[in-house]
Structure formats: structure tokens, C-alpha cells
Design a protein around this motif. Structure first.
Motif, short mmCIF file in Angstrom:
data_model
loop_
_atom_site.label_atom_id
_atom_site.label_comp_id
_atom_site.label_asym_id
_atom_site.label_seq_id
_atom_site.Cartn_x
_atom_site.Cartn_y
_atom_site.Cartn_z
N VAL A 69 -57.76 0.47 5.64
CA VAL A 69 -56.38 0.93 5.83
C VAL A 69 -56.28 2.33 5.25
CG1 VAL A 69 -53.96 0.55 5.26
CG2 VAL A 69 -55.44 -1.40 5.77
N VAL A 70 -55.84 3.26 6.09
CA VAL A 70 -55.72 4.65 5.67
C VAL A 70 -54.28 4.90 5.24
CG1 VAL A 70 -55.64 6.97 6.66
CG2 VAL A 70 -57.59 5.52 7.09
N ALA A 71 -54.11 5.52 4.08
CA ALA A 71 -52.74 5.70 3.55
C ALA A 71 -51.88 6.55 4.48
CB ALA A 71 -52.80 6.31 2.16
N LYS A 72 -52.45 7.63 4.98
CA LYS A 72 -51.66 8.53 5.83
C LYS A 72 -52.55 9.10 6.91
CE LYS A 72 -47.94 11.04 3.66
NZ LYS A 72 -47.55 12.26 2.96
N ALA A 73 -52.02 9.16 8.13
CA ALA A 73 -52.77 9.81 9.21
C ALA A 73 -51.83 10.78 9.91
CB ALA A 73 -53.29 8.78 10.19
N TYR A 74 -52.34 11.94 10.28
CA TYR A 74 -51.52 12.94 10.95
C TYR A 74 -51.88 12.98 12.42
CZ TYR A 74 -50.53 14.46 6.22
OH TYR A 74 -50.15 14.49 4.91
N LEU A 75 -50.86 12.92 13.27
CA LEU A 75 -51.08 12.99 14.71
C LEU A 75 -50.39 14.23 15.25
CD1 LEU A 75 -50.21 9.31 15.70
CD2 LEU A 75 -52.41 10.21 15.04
N CYS A 76 -51.06 14.92 16.15
CA CYS A 76 -50.44 16.11 16.75
C CYS A 76 -50.71 16.07 18.24
CB CYS A 76 -51.06 17.37 16.13
SG CYS A 76 -50.48 18.88 16.91
N THR A 77 -49.68 16.26 19.04
CA THR A 77 -49.85 16.28 20.50
C THR A 77 -49.36 17.61 21.03
OG1 THR A 77 -49.38 13.92 20.53
CG2 THR A 77 -49.37 15.03 22.64
N ILE A 78 -50.19 18.29 21.81
CA ILE A 78 -49.80 19.57 22.41
C ILE A 78 -49.80 19.36 23.92
CG2 ILE A 78 -50.33 22.03 22.60
CD1 ILE A 78 -52.03 21.74 20.08
N THR A 79 -48.66 19.62 24.56
CA THR A 79 -48.52 19.36 25.99
C THR A 79 -48.24 20.66 26.72
OG1 THR A 79 -47.46 17.29 25.37
CG2 THR A 79 -47.35 17.88 27.66
#
Lengths: 124, 280
Positions: B189-199
């Protein structure tokens, strides 16, 4: 100690996906009809049962995401059941007497491909 | 990071793209590739070849025009014929997305060149989000196929990435009625994950810069074991990698995904649908 030489491995898979993924949207002729996730799943199972019978109604089918407000969902079905599910969705015409239709927005053997849809790019 | 503007032009006639001025201003090398249905192809009167994915009855044709070759021989019969086809025989107009790898600083050249047509400058949309307590598959960079009880395979990771970006529930029990999908095992289990989407319509040069920046993330020691960059092409594009023909059967997917590990090893997934050749 000298660093290990760079290694390279290429694996090619043809039709590797056990599952196919469908992004679908349920549209009713009249507005104001809501279904929760369990009712939505039940609707899919009964659509399969009506067309293909009890055995195919038990095909492993998962609703990975469901949005009650828009009645849209991402479904996961075993690849061998894709055609059966798709045809059941096509022929489903009503829910509890109300006319409705399933719109299939995207289908792919890769779930990552469903996270974006170039046909939905708004330009105007 | 600047992912660069792109431009949207409505109803641009095709003959503008073979104009000598256009090619000398904007095109260093390139081809104009058209994917046409049978009727349109016959009406243009151009020379092309049948699509590879057409089936027994050929319904789609591919026309390829080498722009550099064309602009160097403006008096040739070939240029005259193509020009006549686009201007008089079958004038075709389309909405275009244009992006231009500028080595100088002038972005306004494209806006002024197409000022007669309704050209608009657009910026790619960027969406950022953070996920907390994310179940994450355990990976070992040397084991693409995974190792039972020790690491997950590349295929399982690929599916999991799709689940994360679709906001699917990752912790379902095997007897759950709605969904039985869960994160592949073994997982942490990862404490924090960053997601970024560029469209948007993004140039390969920008993507390369982004990848380089992601690799530099591991210049200093980090807790994260890996980062991933996933790129998807337009579903209706006539080409995928290089000039490979791209078809749309039940889906027009063509995508690639980099996973960069903290030890600088990387995995690269290349995935195509049924209407495509094997990626290079």
C-alpha cells in the motif's frame, strides 16, 4: 565491481488479454430513472439470460466503475464472452417497462485505453 | 512543464497543405497521408493503394503524397494533377489539429498564415490528482513475467494502471456481486500517488522532454520504486508508429507505456488493437 552489461528482452504477445473492457452508457427515453450498481449488474445479467440462457448469465462479469448520475459504467468480461455480452446489450430494450438502450462508447482488450477517448475531445 | 500550444483550424481545404509556401514555411520533411473510403478515393482520381485491413472487398484506400518531393518539382505533371484533384475534381475540406515543433520563438506564424480560416490556439488540458493509500503491485525490473509470491507481471501492471486511471475500486472481495477486481498480488500500500493527465494534440518532442524529466526524478534517492508514463494515440488516426497503417476494428487503440524504475531499468509496453501491425 564492474556494472552488469545492459540486457534487453522483448516479448511479443498476440491476443494476450483474458478480459475485454467496455465503456457503456444506459440511456432511457424518459428521464428521472435511476439504478444503483447492484440493479445495473442485475440488468446486465438478465440481458444475458434473456438472449443466451442461464449458463451465459453466469459469465464472469465485473462492473469496474459505475456512475449513478450518468448511468455510465466500465465493464470487464472474459474475452470469450465479449460477443455474447455485446449482443445482449444491443438487444436490451427496456427496464421495468421503461424504454432504454445501451450505448457502447469504447471497447478494448486494454483497460488503459479506456482512460482516454480521442472521440470525446471537445474542440468547438 | 510546457506541453506547447496546438492549433485548431476548421474547414481547411486540402490544397492549402500542398501549397509551396506552406511546405517551405512549416514542413521540414513529411508526407500527407489520406485514408479514404472507396467513393471518395475514386472521385479524387489520385493514385493510392488498398488498405491492409479492408477485408475481402476493399472499401478503404490509402493515398500518400510526399510533400518534399512535390515542392521541389512544382512544374511536374504529378504536382499539377494533385493540385487539380484537390482544387477542382474533389475539393476536400477538413477540420485540422496542427502542432509545430518550433526551433525559433515565433508561434504567431501559424496564426497569421491561416488567418483566413478560423484558426484557434489551444493549450493541452492538464488534470492533476492525488490518491492516498493506493494498493500497488510489487514489481521487479528484471522479471517481466513476474515471479509467484515475489513480483507481478508486466501484463498485470498494465491492467492495474488502467484501473487506477479509471478510478476503479481495487480492493474487492472475491465474493463481491458488483466487481471481483482487485490489485494483483503481491502488493503493497502506497501512502500517496500522484496522477497527471495531459489531453490534447502533443508533439513527440514534448513527450520526450517529459520522459527525461521523469527519469531525473530518480537522480536523488526516492521512496517510490517506479514512475510510469503512458501515451495514447488518436483512435481515428490513419497512421500509428512511423507510417504504419492504423485501423479501427472494435476499437482504435494504439498506446505505449514506459515504467521507469529507481535503478534506471525500464519497461516499455506497446499495445495495438486488431486493426494494426505489430509495433516496431
Amino acid at each position: 565491481m564492474p556494472a552488469a552489461a545492459a540486457a534487453y528482452e522483448r516479448i511479443v504477445y498476440r491476443n494476450p488479454s483474458e478480459h475485454h473492457y467496455m465503456k457503456v452508457h444506459l440511456e432511457f427515453q424518459d428521464h428521472g430513472i435511476g439504478l444503483n450498481a447492484a440493479q445495473f449488474k442485475q440488468l446486465l445479467i438478465s440481458a444475458l439470460k434473456d438472449l443466451f440462457g442461464e449458463v451465459d448469465a453466469a459469465l464472469p462479469l465485473d462492473i469496474l466503475t459505475y456512475e449513478e448520475k450518468t448511468l455510465s459504467a466500465i465493464l470487464r468480461i472474459c474475452s470469450s464472452g465479449l460477443v455474447k455480452l455485446w449482443s445482449s446489450l444491443t438487444l436490451l430494450g427496456s427496464y421495468k417497462g421503461k424504454k432504454c438502450a445501451f450505448r457502447v462508447i469504447q471497447v478494448s482488450p486494454f483497460l488503459l485505453a479506456l482512460s482516454g477517448n480521442s472521440r470525446e475531445l471537445v474542440l468547438n | 512543464m510546457d506541453s506547447g500550444p496546438y492549433y485548431f483550424v476548421k474547414d481547411l481545404p486540402l490544397h492549402e497543405l500542398i501549397a509551396h509556401e506552406f511546405i517551405s514555411t512549416f514542413v521540414k520533411k513529411g508526407k500527407l497521408i489520406l485514408s479514404l473510403d472507396k467513393d471518395t478515393y475514386e472521385e479524387t482520381g489520385l493514385q493510392g493503394r488498398p488498405s491492409q485491413y479492408s477485408g475481402r472487398k476493399t472499401m478503404k484506400f490509402i493515398v500518400s503524397v510526399d510533400l518534399m518531393d512535390l515542392s521541389s518539382k512544382l512544374d511536374s505533371k504529378k504536382y499539377k494533377r494533385i493540385s487539380w484533384a484537390f482544387k477542382e475534381k474533389k475539393p476536400l475540406k477538413f477540420d485540422f489539429l496542427l502542432a509545430w515543433h518550433q526551433t525559433g520563438a515565433e508561434g504567431s506564424t501559424m496564426m497569421s498564415y491561416f488567418s483566413n480560416y478560423r484558426i484557434q490556439e489551444r493549450q493541452p488540458k492538464i488534470a492533476l490528482s492525488t490518491v492516498t493509500d493506493l494498493p500497488c503491485p510489487v514489481l521487479r525490473s528484471g522479471e517481466l513475467r513476474g515471479e509467484p509470491e515475489a513480483s507481478c507481471s508486466a501484463q498485470e501492471l498494465f491492467e492495474w494502471l488502467g484501473a487506477v486511471f479509471s478510478n476503479a475500486e481495487l480492493n474487492n472481495e472475491p465474493d463481491n456481486f458488483i466487481s471481483t477486481y482487485c490489485c494483483p498480488q503481491p502488493s503493497t500500500v502506497v501512502a500517496k500517488a500522484y496522477l497527471c493527465t495531459i489531453t490534447g494534440f502533443i508533439l513527440p518532442e514534448k513527450i520526450r522532454l517529459l520522459l527525461e524529466q521523469l527519469c531525473r526524478y530518480f537522480d536523488e534517492p526516492k521512496l517510490a520504486p517506479w514512475v510510469a508514463l503512458s501515451v495514447q494515440g488518436f483512435a481515428d488516426s490513419p497512421v500509428s508508429w512511423r507510417e504504419n497503417e492504423h485501423g479501427f476494428r472494435t476499437g482504435g487503440e494504439h498506446l505505449y507505456n514506459f515504467v521507469v524504475f529507481s535503478n534506471r531499468d525500464y519497461w516499455l509496453h506497446l499495445a495495438v488493437g486488431a486493426g494494426d501491425d505489430c509495433p516496431p
